[in-house]
Design a protein around this motif. Structure first.
Motif, PDB file in Angstrom:
ATOM      1  N   PHE A   1       0.833  -1.267   0.162  1.00  0.00           N
ATOM      2  CA  PHE A   1      -0.020   0.031   0.010  1.00  0.00           C
ATOM      3  C   PHE A   1       0.831   1.065  -0.098  1.00  0.00           C
ATOM      4  O   PHE A   1       0.595   2.094  -0.749  1.00  0.00           O
ATOM      5  N   ALA A   2       1.882   1.142   0.915  1.00  0.00           N
ATOM      6  CA  ALA A   2       2.748   2.451   1.145  1.00  0.00           C
ATOM      7  C   ALA A   2       3.582   2.548  -0.364  1.00  0.00           C
ATOM      8  O   ALA A   2       3.873   3.930  -0.487  1.00  0.00           O
ATOM      9  N   GLN A   3       3.924   1.647  -1.025  1.00  0.00           N
ATOM     10  CA  GLN A   3       4.368   1.725  -2.519  1.00  0.00           C
ATOM     11  C   GLN A   3       3.631   1.951  -3.553  1.00  0.00           C
ATOM     12  O   GLN A   3       3.979   1.872  -4.682  1.00  0.00           O
ATOM     13  N   LYS A   4       2.394   2.008  -3.103  1.00  0.00           N
ATOM     14  CA  LYS A   4       1.060   2.229  -4.273  1.00  0.00           C
ATOM     15  C   LYS A   4       1.199   1.278  -5.407  1.00  0.00           C
ATOM     16  O   LYS A   4       1.239   1.489  -6.611  1.00  0.00           O
ATOM     17  N   LYS A   5       1.370   0.031  -4.761  1.00  0.00           N
ATOM     18  CA  LYS A   5       1.184  -1.251  -5.792  1.00  0.00           C
ATOM     19  C   LYS A   5       0.029  -1.262  -6.563  1.00  0.00           C
ATOM     20  O   LYS A   5      -1.235  -0.398  -6.107  1.00  0.00           O
ATOM     21  N   ASP A   6      -0.356  -1.771  -7.497  1.00  0.00           N
ATOM     22  CA  ASP A   6      -1.506  -1.801  -8.030  1.00  0.00           C
ATOM     23  C   ASP A   6      -2.398  -2.612  -7.643  1.00  0.00           C
ATOM     24  O   ASP A   6      -2.365  -3.369  -6.596  1.00  0.00           O
ATOM     25  N   LEU A   7      -3.749  -2.581  -7.779  1.00  0.00           N
ATOM     26  CA  LEU A   7      -4.829  -3.192  -7.233  1.00  0.00           C
ATOM     27  C   LEU A   7      -4.887  -4.447  -6.908  1.00  0.00           C
ATOM     28  O   LEU A   7      -5.291  -5.165  -6.100  1.00  0.00           O
ATOM     29  N   ASP A   8      -4.459  -5.257  -8.010  1.00  0.00           N
ATOM     30  CA  ASP A   8      -4.035  -6.852  -8.081  1.00  0.00           C
ATOM     31  C   ASP A   8      -3.238  -7.220  -6.771  1.00  0.00           C
ATOM     32  O   ASP A   8      -3.360  -8.107  -6.217  1.00  0.00           O
ATOM     33  N   SER A   9      -2.152  -6.510  -6.908  1.00  0.00           N
ATOM     34  CA  SER A   9      -1.242  -6.766  -5.741  1.00  0.00           C
ATOM     35  C   SER A   9      -1.757  -6.490  -4.467  1.00  0.00           C
ATOM     36  O   SER A   9      -1.620  -7.420  -3.587  1.00  0.00           O
ATOM     37  N   LEU A  10      -2.601  -5.571  -4.239  1.00  0.00           N
ATOM     38  CA  LEU A  10      -3.382  -5.377  -2.876  1.00  0.00           C
ATOM     39  C   LEU A  10      -4.115  -6.244  -2.485  1.00  0.00           C
ATOM     40  O   LEU A  10      -4.349  -6.996  -1.537  1.00  0.00           O
ATOM     41  N   LEU A  11      -4.816  -6.856  -3.417  1.00  0.00           N
ATOM     42  CA  LEU A  11      -6.000  -7.856  -3.361  1.00  0.00           C
ATOM     43  C   LEU A  11      -5.376  -9.261  -3.027  1.00  0.00           C
ATOM     44  O   LEU A  11      -6.035 -10.128  -2.583  1.00  0.00           O
ATOM     45  N   SER A  12      -4.221  -9.268  -3.394  1.00  0.00           N
ATOM     46  CA  SER A  12      -3.704 -10.731  -3.376  1.00  0.00           C
ATOM     47  C   SER A  12      -3.220 -11.253  -1.788  1.00  0.00           C
ATOM     48  O   SER A  12      -3.098 -12.171  -1.561  1.00  0.00           O
ATOM     49  N   HIS A  13      -3.482 -10.014  -1.105  1.00  0.00           N
ATOM     50  CA  HIS A  13      -3.211 -10.120   0.394  1.00  0.00           C
ATOM     51  C   HIS A  13      -4.526 -10.602   0.852  1.00  0.00           C
ATOM     52  O   HIS A  13      -4.570 -10.819   2.305  1.00  0.00           O
ATOM     53  N   PHE A  14      -5.497 -10.588   0.292  1.00  0.00           N
ATOM     54  CA  PHE A  14      -6.824 -10.973   0.784  1.00  0.00           C
ATOM     55  C   PHE A  14      -7.267 -12.457   0.720  1.00  0.00           C
ATOM     56  O   PHE A  14      -6.836 -12.972  -0.240  1.00  0.00           O
ATOM     57  N   SER A  15      -8.105 -12.897   1.860  1.00  0.00           N
ATOM     58  CA  SER A  15      -8.361 -14.289   1.496  1.00  0.00           C
ATOM     59  C   SER A  15      -9.331 -14.567   0.414  1.00  0.00           C
ATOM     60  O   SER A  15     -10.430 -13.688   0.204  1.00  0.00           O
TER      61      SER A  15
ATOM     62  N   GLY B   1     -16.647  -8.748   0.068  1.00  0.00           N
ATOM     63  CA  GLY B   1     -16.253  -9.447  -1.024  1.00  0.00           C
ATOM     64  C   GLY B   1     -15.048  -8.691  -1.891  1.00  0.00           C
ATOM     65  O   GLY B   1     -15.104  -7.704  -1.664  1.00  0.00           O
ATOM     66  N   LEU B   2     -14.233  -9.524  -2.441  1.00  0.00           N
ATOM     67  CA  LEU B   2     -12.899  -9.148  -2.984  1.00  0.00           C
ATOM     68  C   LEU B   2     -13.580  -7.828  -4.107  1.00  0.00           C
ATOM     69  O   LEU B   2     -12.823  -6.859  -4.431  1.00  0.00           O
ATOM     70  N   LYS B   3     -14.668  -8.074  -4.805  1.00  0.00           N
ATOM     71  CA  LYS B   3     -14.999  -6.877  -5.894  1.00  0.00           C
ATOM     72  C   LYS B   3     -15.284  -5.744  -5.335  1.00  0.00           C
ATOM     73  O   LYS B   3     -14.884  -4.714  -5.876  1.00  0.00           O
ATOM     74  N   ASN B   4     -15.850  -5.866  -4.062  1.00  0.00           N
ATOM     75  CA  ASN B   4     -16.103  -4.597  -3.522  1.00  0.00           C
ATOM     76  C   ASN B   4     -15.002  -4.028  -2.661  1.00  0.00           C
ATOM     77  O   ASN B   4     -14.956  -2.784  -2.622  1.00  0.00           O
ATOM     78  N   ILE B   5     -14.207  -4.762  -2.374  1.00  0.00           N
ATOM     79  CA  ILE B   5     -12.804  -4.269  -1.630  1.00  0.00           C
ATOM     80  C   ILE B   5     -11.823  -3.679  -2.813  1.00  0.00           C
ATOM     81  O   ILE B   5     -11.387  -2.556  -2.515  1.00  0.00           O
ATOM     82  N   ARG B   6     -12.089  -4.041  -3.908  1.00  0.00           N
ATOM     83  CA  ARG B   6     -11.343  -3.689  -5.067  1.00  0.00           C
ATOM     84  C   ARG B   6     -12.043  -2.173  -5.444  1.00  0.00           C
ATOM     85  O   ARG B   6     -11.203  -1.083  -5.402  1.00  0.00           O
ATOM     86  N   LYS B   7     -13.415  -1.829  -5.232  1.00  0.00           N
ATOM     87  CA  LYS B   7     -14.224  -0.695  -5.237  1.00  0.00           C
ATOM     88  C   LYS B   7     -13.414   0.355  -4.250  1.00  0.00           C
ATOM     89  O   LYS B   7     -13.520   1.593  -4.472  1.00  0.00           O
ATOM     90  N   TYR B   8     -13.338  -0.349  -2.869  1.00  0.00           N
ATOM     91  CA  TYR B   8     -13.061   0.582  -2.047  1.00  0.00           C
ATOM     92  C   TYR B   8     -11.633   1.226  -2.193  1.00  0.00           C
ATOM     93  O   TYR B   8     -11.245   2.570  -2.072  1.00  0.00           O
ATOM     94  N   PHE B   9     -10.659   0.493  -2.669  1.00  0.00           N
ATOM     95  CA  PHE B   9      -9.281   0.700  -3.254  1.00  0.00           C
ATOM     96  C   PHE B   9      -9.382   1.849  -4.277  1.00  0.00           C
ATOM     97  O   PHE B   9      -8.589   2.813  -4.429  1.00  0.00           O
ATOM     98  N   GLU B  10     -10.156   1.496  -5.190  1.00  0.00           N
ATOM     99  CA  GLU B  10     -10.362   2.512  -6.239  1.00  0.00           C
ATOM    100  C   GLU B  10     -10.907   3.797  -5.842  1.00  0.00           C
ATOM    101  O   GLU B  10     -10.311   4.668  -6.498  1.00  0.00           O
TER     102      GLU B  10
END
Length: 160
Positions: free
Chosen positions: A19-33, A58-67
């Motif tokens: 997160f601190a390194q501003k990685k892409d969304l897929d990288s962030l989501l890879s940390h989620f179950s 859900g992962l789809k909505n967590i993606r929306k949060y990060f977006e």
């Protein structure tokens, strides 16, 4: 078998670093179950910012949060410290510091925030909670943070 303190902290640190390194969304989501229900919530009054006060499930909505975060905020100098790790509950809390900017108004503020992360047996995040300065975010969103700072500065000078 329960994870060790080191394993839990490393799993949390990996997400925080990405997160601190501003990685892409897929990288962030890879940390989620992917085997458990996952939720992200940034606590605060819902009307203050579009990413506050409601669970993103859900992962789809967590993606929306990060977006939403990427759409409305930029940040620099993000650092994490003061790790608290509970191996029994597989939970990690951590303090973060960063300089945030509301993108549409360009108003900036320094902020200290906390994350609390819950992990599954595979050391993937199931619950992601944030407590942050929703007041500064709101004022920056409205373009009023700088104005309020100037008024406070004048008031302080007048009191001295």
């Amino acid at each position: 078998m329960a994870p060790t303190r080191t394993q839990l902290q490393q799993a949390a640190q990996a997400l925080c670093d990405d997160f601190a390194q501003k990685k892409d969304l897929d990288s962030l989501l890879s940390h989620f179950s992917s085997s458990h229900q996952v939720t992200a919530v940034e606590h605060g009054e819902q009307c203050l910012a579009p990413f506050l006060g409601r669970p993103f499930s859900g992962l789809k909505n967590i993606r929306k949060y990060f977006e939403l975060l990427q759409e409305h905020l930029t940040y620099e100098n993000m650092e994490f410290s003061a790790w608290v790790v509970d191996t029994e509950t597989r939970k990690v809390s951590v303090k973060g510091d960063a300089d945030f900017t509301w993108t549409s108004t360009k108003e900036t503020w320094e902020e200290t925030f906390t994350y609390t992360l819950d992990f599954d047996h595979d050391l993937k995040v199931t619950d992601y909670q944030v407590w942050a300065d929703s007041g500064a975010a709101y004022l920056a969103r409205k373009g009023q943070l700088g104005e309020l700072r100037k008024a406070e500065e004048k008031s302080t000078l007048a009191d001295n």
